[in-house]
Design a protein around this motif. Sequence first.
Motif, PDB file in Angstrom:
ATOM      1  N   ALA A 174      18.595  52.580  50.613  1.00  0.00           N
ATOM      2  CA  ALA A 174      17.355  53.247  50.442  1.00  0.00           C
ATOM      3  C   ALA A 174      16.785  53.102  49.139  1.00  0.00           C
ATOM      4  O   ALA A 174      17.321  52.842  48.162  1.00  0.00           O
ATOM      5  N   THR A 175      15.401  53.615  49.119  1.00  0.00           N
ATOM      6  CA  THR A 175      15.008  53.432  47.693  1.00  0.00           C
ATOM      7  C   THR A 175      14.672  54.903  47.216  1.00  0.00           C
ATOM      8  O   THR A 175      13.851  55.625  48.081  1.00  0.00           O
ATOM      9  N   VAL A 185      19.369  51.682  43.626  1.00  0.00           N
ATOM     10  CA  VAL A 185      19.045  52.126  44.829  1.00  0.00           C
ATOM     11  C   VAL A 185      19.920  53.167  45.265  1.00  0.00           C
ATOM     12  O   VAL A 185      20.710  53.410  44.541  1.00  0.00           O
ATOM     13  N   ILE A 186      19.576  53.842  46.639  1.00  0.00           N
ATOM     14  CA  ILE A 186      20.648  54.746  47.036  1.00  0.00           C
ATOM     15  C   ILE A 186      21.361  54.201  48.160  1.00  0.00           C
ATOM     16  O   ILE A 186      20.709  53.537  49.150  1.00  0.00           O
ATOM     17  N   ILE A 187      22.655  54.663  48.109  1.00  0.00           N
ATOM     18  CA  ILE A 187      23.736  54.388  49.304  1.00  0.00           C
ATOM     19  C   ILE A 187      23.556  55.186  50.323  1.00  0.00           C
ATOM     20  O   ILE A 187      23.605  56.566  50.143  1.00  0.00           O
ATOM     21  N   PRO A 188      23.154  54.847  51.379  1.00  0.00           N
ATOM     22  CA  PRO A 188      23.286  55.732  52.588  1.00  0.00           C
ATOM     23  C   PRO A 188      24.199  56.673  52.737  1.00  0.00           C
ATOM     24  O   PRO A 188      25.308  56.213  52.612  1.00  0.00           O
ATOM     25  N   THR A 189      23.832  57.977  53.339  1.00  0.00           N
ATOM     26  CA  THR A 189      25.053  58.726  53.382  1.00  0.00           C
ATOM     27  C   THR A 189      25.830  58.487  54.594  1.00  0.00           C
ATOM     28  O   THR A 189      27.127  58.990  54.684  1.00  0.00           O
ATOM     29  N   SER A 190      25.538  57.430  55.424  1.00  0.00           N
ATOM     30  CA  SER A 190      26.317  57.170  56.529  1.00  0.00           C
ATOM     31  C   SER A 190      27.333  56.082  55.956  1.00  0.00           C
ATOM     32  O   SER A 190      28.356  55.826  57.024  1.00  0.00           O
ATOM     33  N   GLY A 201      30.529  47.724  44.833  1.00  0.00           N
ATOM     34  CA  GLY A 201      31.114  47.740  43.828  1.00  0.00           C
ATOM     35  C   GLY A 201      30.948  49.171  42.961  1.00  0.00           C
ATOM     36  O   GLY A 201      31.142  50.144  43.792  1.00  0.00           O
ATOM     37  N   GLU A 202      30.498  49.376  41.591  1.00  0.00           N
ATOM     38  CA  GLU A 202      30.450  50.503  41.192  1.00  0.00           C
ATOM     39  C   GLU A 202      29.192  51.269  41.577  1.00  0.00           C
ATOM     40  O   GLU A 202      28.053  50.586  41.943  1.00  0.00           O
ATOM     41  N   PHE A 203      29.242  52.373  41.893  1.00  0.00           N
ATOM     42  CA  PHE A 203      28.235  53.243  41.993  1.00  0.00           C
ATOM     43  C   PHE A 203      28.398  54.823  41.240  1.00  0.00           C
ATOM     44  O   PHE A 203      29.530  55.216  40.860  1.00  0.00           O
ATOM     45  N   LYS A 204      27.211  55.469  41.404  1.00  0.00           N
ATOM     46  CA  LYS A 204      27.266  56.646  40.697  1.00  0.00           C
ATOM     47  C   LYS A 204      26.964  57.850  41.528  1.00  0.00           C
ATOM     48  O   LYS A 204      25.897  57.720  42.523  1.00  0.00           O
ATOM     49  N   THR A 212      23.817  56.486  43.882  1.00  0.00           N
ATOM     50  CA  THR A 212      23.197  55.223  43.556  1.00  0.00           C
ATOM     51  C   THR A 212      23.902  54.012  43.039  1.00  0.00           C
ATOM     52  O   THR A 212      25.101  54.170  42.350  1.00  0.00           O
ATOM     53  N   THR A 213      23.246  53.236  43.169  1.00  0.00           N
ATOM     54  CA  THR A 213      23.962  51.526  42.847  1.00  0.00           C
ATOM     55  C   THR A 213      22.743  50.560  42.390  1.00  0.00           C
ATOM     56  O   THR A 213      21.705  51.030  42.748  1.00  0.00           O
ATOM     57  N   LYS A 214      23.271  49.661  41.477  1.00  0.00           N
ATOM     58  CA  LYS A 214      22.428  48.721  41.106  1.00  0.00           C
ATOM     59  C   LYS A 214      22.696  47.421  42.007  1.00  0.00           C
ATOM     60  O   LYS A 214      23.759  47.025  42.208  1.00  0.00           O
ATOM     61  N   LEU A 215      21.793  46.752  42.682  1.00  0.00           N
ATOM     62  CA  LEU A 215      21.943  45.631  43.357  1.00  0.00           C
ATOM     63  C   LEU A 215      21.921  44.205  42.570  1.00  0.00           C
ATOM     64  O   LEU A 215      21.425  44.397  41.376  1.00  0.00           O
TER      65      LEU A 215
END
Length: 217
Positions: A174-175, A185-190, A201-204, A212-215
Amino acid sequence: MSLRINETIPDLKVETDQGTFTLHEFVGDSWAILFSHPKDFTPVCTTEFGAVAQLAEEWEKRGTKVIGVSVDGVEDHKKWKGDIEAVAEAKAGFPIIADEDLELSKAFNMLPAEAYLPDGRTPADSATVRSVFIIGPDKQLKLSMTYPMTVGRNFAEVLRALDGLQTSTKQGVATPANWNVGDDVIIPTSVSDEDATAKFGEFKTVLPYLRTTKLPA
């Protein structure tokens, strides 16, 4: 009944300044943007059509077709394009649907079923035919936005929204607010943390439900 997000658009047969075809034929396997206008030869709409013409290369980069709608006829559309191209200093190569019977405007819920065009009408009689619809290759409505006659549409925002839709569809993300290409971008809660690590890979973790993560570029 209104057309809702993720519903299939009606496969109407439409007449345009570039021939007659159905909406599903026009979309094909591409993304598509349908943008509507209450009348030809109106000032705000002329600048908007011009903005769409100037963005021809951007639509092509995104594999996206654009098509206009106005409740006037084909001959008026052809004449109006001369004004549009003069203002934009760009070719208006997209088709414009002649929705004189209001079939499309009603099917997309821009006008009520009982609406009609009176003799001597003005743009105010079809003022709500001022929407942008983004349609996916699956022929489903992905986004819609409606403007009043006095506010010109921001096609940079339409491009941004299209980028967000294409990114979320392709990447399964998601954005966030005010997102632009290249931003996190946002990683879905699912998606579990374990699966998120495997996929991105890495995410915050900002909040338990906001990661969030960078594509990759």
